[in-house]
Design a protein around this motif. Sequence first.
Motif, PDB file in Angstrom:
ATOM      1  N   PHE A 231     -17.269  -0.782   5.804  1.00  0.00           N
ATOM      2  CA  PHE A 231     -17.792  -1.770   4.864  1.00  0.00           C
ATOM      3  C   PHE A 231     -18.876  -1.151   3.988  1.00  0.00           C
ATOM      4  CE2 PHE A 231     -20.298  -5.484   3.662  1.00  0.00           C
ATOM      5  CZ  PHE A 231     -19.321  -6.406   3.360  1.00  0.00           C
ATOM      6  N   PRO A 232     -18.706  -1.131   2.656  1.00  0.00           N
ATOM      7  CA  PRO A 232     -17.489  -1.487   1.921  1.00  0.00           C
ATOM      8  C   PRO A 232     -16.397  -0.448   2.155  1.00  0.00           C
ATOM      9  CG  PRO A 232     -19.105  -0.522   0.441  1.00  0.00           C
ATOM     10  CD  PRO A 232     -19.803  -0.666   1.765  1.00  0.00           C
ATOM     11  N   MET A 233     -15.199  -0.770   1.697  1.00  0.00           N
ATOM     12  CA  MET A 233     -14.064   0.105   1.957  1.00  0.00           C
ATOM     13  C   MET A 233     -14.197   1.421   1.207  1.00  0.00           C
ATOM     14  SD  MET A 233     -10.667  -2.312   2.083  1.00  0.00           S
ATOM     15  CE  MET A 233      -9.578  -0.890   2.278  1.00  0.00           C
ATOM     16  N   PRO A 234     -13.793   2.521   1.825  1.00  0.00           N
ATOM     17  CA  PRO A 234     -13.802   3.804   1.125  1.00  0.00           C
ATOM     18  C   PRO A 234     -12.902   3.745  -0.110  1.00  0.00           C
ATOM     19  CG  PRO A 234     -13.458   4.113   3.484  1.00  0.00           C
ATOM     20  CD  PRO A 234     -13.358   2.648   3.219  1.00  0.00           C
ATOM     21  N   GLU A 235     -13.312   4.450  -1.123  1.00  0.00           N
ATOM     22  CA  GLU A 235     -12.594   4.405  -2.401  1.00  0.00           C
ATOM     23  C   GLU A 235     -11.130   4.803  -2.251  1.00  0.00           C
ATOM     24  OE1 GLU A 235     -12.762   6.893  -6.530  1.00  0.00           O
ATOM     25  OE2 GLU A 235     -14.692   6.290  -5.666  1.00  0.00           O
ATOM     26  N   HIS A 236     -10.842   5.810  -1.413  1.00  0.00           N
ATOM     27  CA  HIS A 236      -9.466   6.268  -1.297  1.00  0.00           C
ATOM     28  C   HIS A 236      -8.570   5.206  -0.658  1.00  0.00           C
ATOM     29  CE1 HIS A 236     -10.988   7.371   2.742  1.00  0.00           C
ATOM     30  NE2 HIS A 236      -9.737   7.239   3.142  1.00  0.00           N
ATOM     31  N   GLU A 237      -9.129   4.348   0.225  1.00  0.00           N
ATOM     32  CA  GLU A 237      -8.333   3.266   0.816  1.00  0.00           C
ATOM     33  C   GLU A 237      -8.096   2.147  -0.203  1.00  0.00           C
ATOM     34  OE1 GLU A 237      -9.537   1.782   4.599  1.00  0.00           O
ATOM     35  OE2 GLU A 237     -10.028   3.764   5.392  1.00  0.00           O
ATOM     36  N   VAL A 238      -9.124   1.847  -0.982  1.00  0.00           N
ATOM     37  CA  VAL A 238      -8.966   0.826  -2.023  1.00  0.00           C
ATOM     38  C   VAL A 238      -7.930   1.277  -3.050  1.00  0.00           C
ATOM     39  CG1 VAL A 238     -10.154  -0.480  -3.832  1.00  0.00           C
ATOM     40  CG2 VAL A 238     -11.337   0.031  -1.684  1.00  0.00           C
ATOM     41  N   LYS A 239      -7.901   2.559  -3.324  1.00  0.00           N
ATOM     42  CA  LYS A 239      -6.946   3.085  -4.301  1.00  0.00           C
ATOM     43  C   LYS A 239      -5.506   2.833  -3.864  1.00  0.00           C
ATOM     44  CE  LYS A 239      -7.809   7.247  -5.683  1.00  0.00           C
ATOM     45  NZ  LYS A 239      -7.843   8.736  -5.795  1.00  0.00           N
ATOM     46  N   VAL A 240      -5.218   2.978  -2.567  1.00  0.00           N
ATOM     47  CA  VAL A 240      -3.858   2.735  -2.053  1.00  0.00           C
ATOM     48  C   VAL A 240      -3.442   1.291  -2.305  1.00  0.00           C
ATOM     49  CG1 VAL A 240      -2.471   2.607   0.059  1.00  0.00           C
ATOM     50  CG2 VAL A 240      -4.008   4.546  -0.297  1.00  0.00           C
ATOM     51  N   ILE A 241      -4.351   0.364  -2.035  1.00  0.00           N
ATOM     52  CA  ILE A 241      -4.051  -1.048  -2.256  1.00  0.00           C
ATOM     53  C   ILE A 241      -3.990  -1.360  -3.740  1.00  0.00           C
ATOM     54  CG2 ILE A 241      -4.972  -3.389  -1.939  1.00  0.00           C
ATOM     55  CD1 ILE A 241      -6.009  -2.435   0.789  1.00  0.00           C
ATOM     56  N   GLY A 242      -4.917  -0.768  -4.518  1.00  0.00           N
ATOM     57  CA  GLY A 242      -4.940  -1.009  -5.957  1.00  0.00           C
ATOM     58  C   GLY A 242      -3.657  -0.576  -6.640  1.00  0.00           C
ATOM     59  N   LYS A 243      -3.116   0.566  -6.262  1.00  0.00           N
ATOM     60  CA  LYS A 243      -1.876   1.039  -6.867  1.00  0.00           C
ATOM     61  C   LYS A 243      -0.725   0.079  -6.584  1.00  0.00           C
ATOM     62  CE  LYS A 243       1.138   5.092  -7.082  1.00  0.00           C
ATOM     63  NZ  LYS A 243       1.134   5.102  -8.558  1.00  0.00           N
ATOM     64  N   GLN A 244      -0.637  -0.406  -5.342  1.00  0.00           N
ATOM     65  CA  GLN A 244       0.424  -1.356  -4.998  1.00  0.00           C
ATOM     66  C   GLN A 244       0.244  -2.689  -5.734  1.00  0.00           C
ATOM     67  OE1 GLN A 244       1.731  -1.686  -0.831  1.00  0.00           O
ATOM     68  NE2 GLN A 244       0.318  -0.018  -0.349  1.00  0.00           N
ATOM     69  N   LEU A 245      -0.995  -3.122  -5.881  1.00  0.00           N
ATOM     70  CA  LEU A 245      -1.244  -4.378  -6.592  1.00  0.00           C
ATOM     71  C   LEU A 245      -0.827  -4.285  -8.051  1.00  0.00           C
ATOM     72  CD1 LEU A 245      -4.692  -5.591  -5.203  1.00  0.00           C
ATOM     73  CD2 LEU A 245      -2.514  -6.819  -5.112  1.00  0.00           C
ATOM     74  N   VAL A 246      -1.155  -3.184  -8.695  1.00  0.00           N
ATOM     75  CA  VAL A 246      -0.751  -3.012 -10.101  1.00  0.00           C
ATOM     76  C   VAL A 246       0.769  -3.044 -10.205  1.00  0.00           C
ATOM     77  CG1 VAL A 246      -0.713  -1.405 -12.040  1.00  0.00           C
ATOM     78  CG2 VAL A 246      -2.842  -1.795 -10.792  1.00  0.00           C
TER      79      VAL A 246
END
Length: 387
Positions: A231-246
């Motif tokens: 907490f907060p989430m590491p940037e590289h983990e957020v990136k994985v979710i962000g790419k799928q969301l886009v």
Amino acid sequence: MASRSYKSNNTVQCSASTKRHSEESLERPSKKSRTSPSSPSDSCSLKAVTEESTASLKRKSTADETEEGPRKRSRVTPIPAEDHRETPCGSCPNEDAQPSSNLEDHDVPLISPLAKAIKAAFDEKYVEQELLGKGGFGAVFAGYRRQDNVPVAIKHIHLSSVEIIKVPGDLGDRKLPLEVALLLQAKPPESGPSAVVGLLNWYVVGQELILVLERPVPCMELGDYFRTRQFPMPEHEVKVIGKQLVDALIEIHSRGVFHRDIKMENILIETGSDVPRVRIIDFGCGTFVTEEAYTSGPGTPLYKSPEWIINRRYKAEPATVWQLGFLLYTMVHGHYPFNYPQKKVFGNLYVRQNLSNNCLRFLQSCFLTAPEDRATLEALKDHPWLV
């Protein structure tokens, strides 16, 4: 509704309450993953059906007519009573729902033999289990399909809160609940993986609409997943979710569907593999994509874009990009970017010093005040942060 998968309808996700100030860190309570037992529950509970005629259905102002204004209703046509005689339940391509001839008595009042038949058809096919979530317009239960024990989510919505539209077809116009029409259009025509949690079946029982939806197992809401991580989430983990969301939002928009309420509660994360998989749920605030601006405001006020705050008008893609930026910002910071609407227009955006330049530029491109300057979904897909 409580923070659970498959929100019951617009009231919870469209509520006007602001959850927390941006300076406060999001809490991290321990919550259960949405796995469910495969054994049947003791009973299948359906809400009581009233004697009110379906011909008099009018959508009430609780969810769509928020303080931002009523939803545009150019397509709305109430379902007359005779349509329930002709089409007792909806059937999706991978299901074969038909009313059962078994008219056994149930522990709820039913208004007609037809309603009993539809209720029996539902009971014959599905077992309803524990409550997953509850809101002002209905509730969502875990369940499974009797034939093969496939997990499902069963969403109950009172028809007084359901918008009905006309959908053209080969045999003429067909009247469908808007959420049903959006789910059918958002799902790809061919079988295959999709970010959208699909509609398996739907029923109208008296004054209640019942949606039977996919229920990925194991999975959890993005907010719950977020609280289980660093907490907060590491940037590289957020990136994985962000790419799928886009990719998911491009998929949905390409099929002409505007979700209109992208937030943590409406995103599931499948956790059964090494790489978490994003799934989109709850199209209760959604509508169809148009080139024209929208002038009604269903959705969560905290996530609203500045063009809505300033002009009470917004377009589909810029508003979606703003919500995406809001979501990803929260994940990499541990708090919301804005704590009241005026900051969206006049305030400066605080960012962590240890974020990469690519991440910073990605977020900034989502938060540009003028919608015409904001990045498109395709531009975000090719952004260096996600590539």
